[in-house]
Design a protein around this motif. Structure first.
Motif, mmCIF file in Angstrom:
data_model
loop_
_atom_site.group_PDB
_atom_site.id
_atom_site.type_symbol
_atom_site.label_atom_id
_atom_site.label_comp_id
_atom_site.label_asym_id
_atom_site.label_seq_id
_atom_site.Cartn_x
_atom_site.Cartn_y
_atom_site.Cartn_z
ATOM 1 N N HIS A 299 -29.560 -46.530 -16.900
ATOM 2 C CA HIS A 299 -31.217 -46.782 -17.418
ATOM 3 C C HIS A 299 -31.765 -45.746 -17.669
ATOM 4 C CE1 HIS A 299 -34.269 -49.993 -17.479
ATOM 5 N NE2 HIS A 299 -34.923 -48.986 -17.213
ATOM 6 N N ILE A 300 -31.481 -45.353 -19.017
ATOM 7 C CA ILE A 300 -32.079 -44.238 -19.592
ATOM 8 C C ILE A 300 -32.748 -44.443 -20.707
ATOM 9 C CG2 ILE A 300 -30.628 -42.303 -18.621
ATOM 10 C CD1 ILE A 300 -29.018 -42.358 -21.160
ATOM 11 N N GLN A 301 -33.454 -43.686 -21.364
ATOM 12 C CA GLN A 301 -34.384 -44.161 -22.291
ATOM 13 C C GLN A 301 -34.141 -43.408 -23.766
ATOM 14 O OE1 GLN A 301 -38.716 -44.441 -21.621
ATOM 15 N NE2 GLN A 301 -38.230 -44.430 -19.168
ATOM 16 N N ASP A 302 -33.634 -42.250 -23.721
ATOM 17 C CA ASP A 302 -33.979 -41.273 -25.134
ATOM 18 C C ASP A 302 -32.483 -40.624 -25.065
ATOM 19 O OD1 ASP A 302 -34.344 -40.685 -27.471
ATOM 20 O OD2 ASP A 302 -36.241 -39.591 -27.098
ATOM 21 N N ILE A 303 -32.006 -40.219 -26.278
ATOM 22 C CA ILE A 303 -30.855 -39.834 -26.774
ATOM 23 C C ILE A 303 -30.508 -38.484 -26.074
ATOM 24 C CG2 ILE A 303 -30.139 -41.373 -28.781
ATOM 25 C CD1 ILE A 303 -31.130 -38.812 -30.422
ATOM 26 N N ALA B 62 -26.633 -53.449 -44.452
ATOM 27 C CA ALA B 62 -27.070 -53.381 -42.931
ATOM 28 C C ALA B 62 -28.054 -52.131 -42.845
ATOM 29 C CB ALA B 62 -25.683 -53.440 -42.259
ATOM 30 N N THR B 63 -28.767 -52.419 -42.151
ATOM 31 C CA THR B 63 -29.857 -51.303 -41.708
ATOM 32 C C THR B 63 -29.459 -51.163 -40.068
ATOM 33 O OG1 THR B 63 -31.507 -51.977 -43.443
ATOM 34 C CG2 THR B 63 -32.375 -50.500 -41.699
ATOM 35 N N ILE B 64 -29.548 -50.023 -39.734
ATOM 36 C CA ILE B 64 -29.515 -49.361 -38.214
ATOM 37 C C ILE B 64 -30.767 -48.977 -37.889
ATOM 38 C CG2 ILE B 64 -28.416 -48.377 -36.162
ATOM 39 C CD1 ILE B 64 -25.835 -48.921 -37.725
ATOM 40 N N PHE B 65 -31.234 -49.387 -36.707
ATOM 41 C CA PHE B 65 -32.701 -48.597 -36.646
ATOM 42 C C PHE B 65 -32.680 -48.623 -34.922
ATOM 43 C CE2 PHE B 65 -34.806 -52.431 -35.264
ATOM 44 C CZ PHE B 65 -34.387 -53.484 -35.999
ATOM 45 N N LYS B 66 -33.730 -47.897 -34.559
ATOM 46 C CA LYS B 66 -33.945 -47.436 -33.255
ATOM 47 C C LYS B 66 -35.508 -47.346 -32.722
ATOM 48 C CE LYS B 66 -31.931 -44.128 -29.815
ATOM 49 N NZ LYS B 66 -31.600 -44.945 -29.055
ATOM 50 N N ASN B 67 -35.797 -48.096 -32.114
ATOM 51 C CA ASN B 67 -37.361 -47.924 -31.441
ATOM 52 C C ASN B 67 -37.385 -47.285 -30.100
ATOM 53 O OD1 ASN B 67 -37.638 -49.413 -33.721
ATOM 54 N ND2 ASN B 67 -37.566 -51.524 -32.759
ATOM 55 N N VAL B 68 -38.072 -46.113 -30.073
ATOM 56 C CA VAL B 68 -38.084 -45.521 -28.701
ATOM 57 C C VAL B 68 -39.642 -45.546 -28.436
ATOM 58 C CG1 VAL B 68 -37.691 -43.365 -27.308
ATOM 59 C CG2 VAL B 68 -35.744 -44.171 -29.105
ATOM 60 N N GLY B 69 -39.838 -46.165 -27.352
ATOM 61 C CA GLY B 69 -41.462 -45.770 -26.819
ATOM 62 C C GLY B 69 -42.290 -46.961 -27.442
ATOM 63 N N VAL B 70 -43.407 -47.345 -26.785
ATOM 64 C CA VAL B 70 -44.181 -48.477 -26.917
ATOM 65 C C VAL B 70 -44.736 -48.558 -28.227
ATOM 66 C CG1 VAL B 70 -46.160 -47.782 -25.567
ATOM 67 C CG2 VAL B 70 -45.688 -50.226 -25.886
ATOM 68 N N PRO C 244 -45.616 -38.265 -24.559
ATOM 69 C CA PRO C 244 -44.320 -38.670 -24.804
ATOM 70 C C PRO C 244 -44.122 -38.939 -26.118
ATOM 71 C CG PRO C 244 -45.828 -40.581 -24.002
ATOM 72 C CD PRO C 244 -46.466 -39.380 -24.146
ATOM 73 N N LEU C 245 -42.673 -38.861 -26.414
ATOM 74 C CA LEU C 245 -42.366 -39.000 -27.835
ATOM 75 C C LEU C 245 -42.205 -40.484 -28.274
ATOM 76 C CD1 LEU C 245 -41.345 -38.054 -30.755
ATOM 77 C CD2 LEU C 245 -39.203 -37.455 -29.702
ATOM 78 N N SER C 246 -42.612 -41.003 -29.105
ATOM 79 C CA SER C 246 -42.218 -42.361 -29.728
ATOM 80 C C SER C 246 -41.725 -42.234 -30.872
ATOM 81 C CB SER C 246 -43.504 -43.456 -29.727
ATOM 82 O OG SER C 246 -43.738 -43.815 -28.296
ATOM 83 N N TYR C 247 -40.659 -42.984 -31.397
ATOM 84 C CA TYR C 247 -40.243 -42.801 -32.783
ATOM 85 C C TYR C 247 -39.409 -43.848 -33.139
ATOM 86 C CZ TYR C 247 -35.845 -41.140 -30.802
ATOM 87 O OH TYR C 247 -34.672 -41.046 -30.108
#
Ligand code: ZN
Ligand code: ZN
Ligand code: ZN
Length: 338
Positions: A119-123, A154-162, A278-281
């Motif tokens: 259960h981690i959040q970022d790369i 196809a698009t790959i995407f990632k949402n990190v943070g609210v 905190p970093l959201s991206y």
């Protein structure tokens, strides 16, 4: 069209004035959200559907990569609350319209990459070997869809943070495979194709050459990949990562390039974390469509867009962005923190 009696509406609509497209996806409103209230900004791990031991909470995996311990390390599953799906026939009764306001079925596939059993959040919490497995899973799923006649892109995407729109904090990314080329991609293809016809070279290769010559927006200059702050970045610190060698399709990436890509990606995120906390991206992978020939004109890339400002009336009303930090200053700070 009668909306009563339908439990949830799922349609692709095109605006009759501007041509912009919207997916109406009422099913998605029911998806779990770690960030539903500001107080619950940290999700409850005991109920996290992506954690090891909770595999029964997600659909059957499409791909599972074994980690060093023999346990799975990366799991790819269909999105339980998809924005699009294949073969969905049930359809709302169309409104009679002279303006072509005819909804289309939202065809496509929507997958989730669960990037770690932890259960981690970022790369930056993944090892390089683990992040390499994630990138390999991206390549594998793109290869899979590239052979499906119904899917063109196809698009790959990632949402990190609210602030970036993440609904679950457990590390994950998503793939959206569509029968048509989505508008942002269509614009990039149109511009790069025109540039190629006029100049007989790829516009991204030209951009790389200029960024490497002037160096004022350069962030990381590695052997196989280059990261720089985008000249017209829409948000502070918007950073693009490109392969140095011309290549239109991510699915053609060689095994040898996987680890160096993981390294530069992690390095850029680490540097962003040093500046924004905190970093959201949002991380977006743009790669060429599967069945159309753009091999010479297009060049795959990651766009990493930190989200520190929100879109307001100016952006919504004009389609222009305000960026309060010059990309050259952003790059200078990212280089110093390296
Ligand atoms: Zn979890
Ligand atoms: Zn190129
Ligand atoms: Zn792009």
């Amino acid at each position: 069209m009668r909306i009563e009696g339908k439990t949830s509406l799922s349609e692709l609509r095109t605006d009759p004035i501007t041509g912009h497209q919207v997916l109406i996806a009422e099913d998605r409103a029911g998806r779990p959200n770690d960030f539903a209230s500001p107080e619950s900004a940290s999700g409850d791990q005991a109920e996290c559907p992506f954690c090891a031991g909770h595999e029964s909470l997600t659909p059957e995996p499409l791909l599972e990569t074994a980690g060093a311990s023999g346990q799975w390390q990366v799991r790819v599953v269909p999105n339980k609350f998809p924005a699009v799906s294949l073969g969905q026939q049930e359809f709302a009764q169309p409104t009679i319209s002279t303006l072509g306001m005819l909804p289309q079925s939202p065809d496509g596939a929507h997958e989730v990459f669960i990037e770690s059993p932890r259960h981690i959040q970022d790369i930056t919490e993944l090892s390089i070997a683990e992040l390499t497995l994630v990138l390999q899973a991206y390549r594998e799923r793109l290869r899979f869809w590239s052979t499906d006649e119904r899917i063109h892109h196809a698009t790959i995407f990632k949402n990190v943070g609210v602030a970036a729109g993440a609904s679950l904090e457990h590390i994950h990314s998503q793939l959206l495979a569509l029968p048509e080329i989505p508008p942002v991609m269509a614009t990039e293809l149109q511009h790069s194709q025109r540039y190629f016809e006029e100049n007989k070279t790829c516009v991204f290769c030209q951009l790389l050459e200029e960024e490497l010559t002037h160096r004022e927006r350069l962030v990381v200059d590695a052997d196989s990949f280059v990261a720089f702050c985008a000249y017209a970045g829409r948000q502070p610190y918007e950073t693009w990562i490109l392969p140095r060698k011309h290549s239109a399709s991510f699915e053609h990436l060689s095994d040898a390039d996987m680890e160096p890509l993981a390294e530069i990606l992690r390095q850029v995120v680490e540097r962003l974390q040093a500046q924004l906390s905190p970093l959201s991206y949002n991380l977006i992978l743009h790669t060429a469509p599967f069945h159309k020939r753009h091999a010479d004109a297009y060049h795959w890339h990651f766009e990493l867009v930190p989200r520190s400002t929100t879109s307001a009336g100016f952006e919504w009303g004009t389609g222009m962005f305000i960026n309060p930090l010059a990309p050259e200053r952003a790059a200078a700070r990212l280089v110093v923190s390296g």
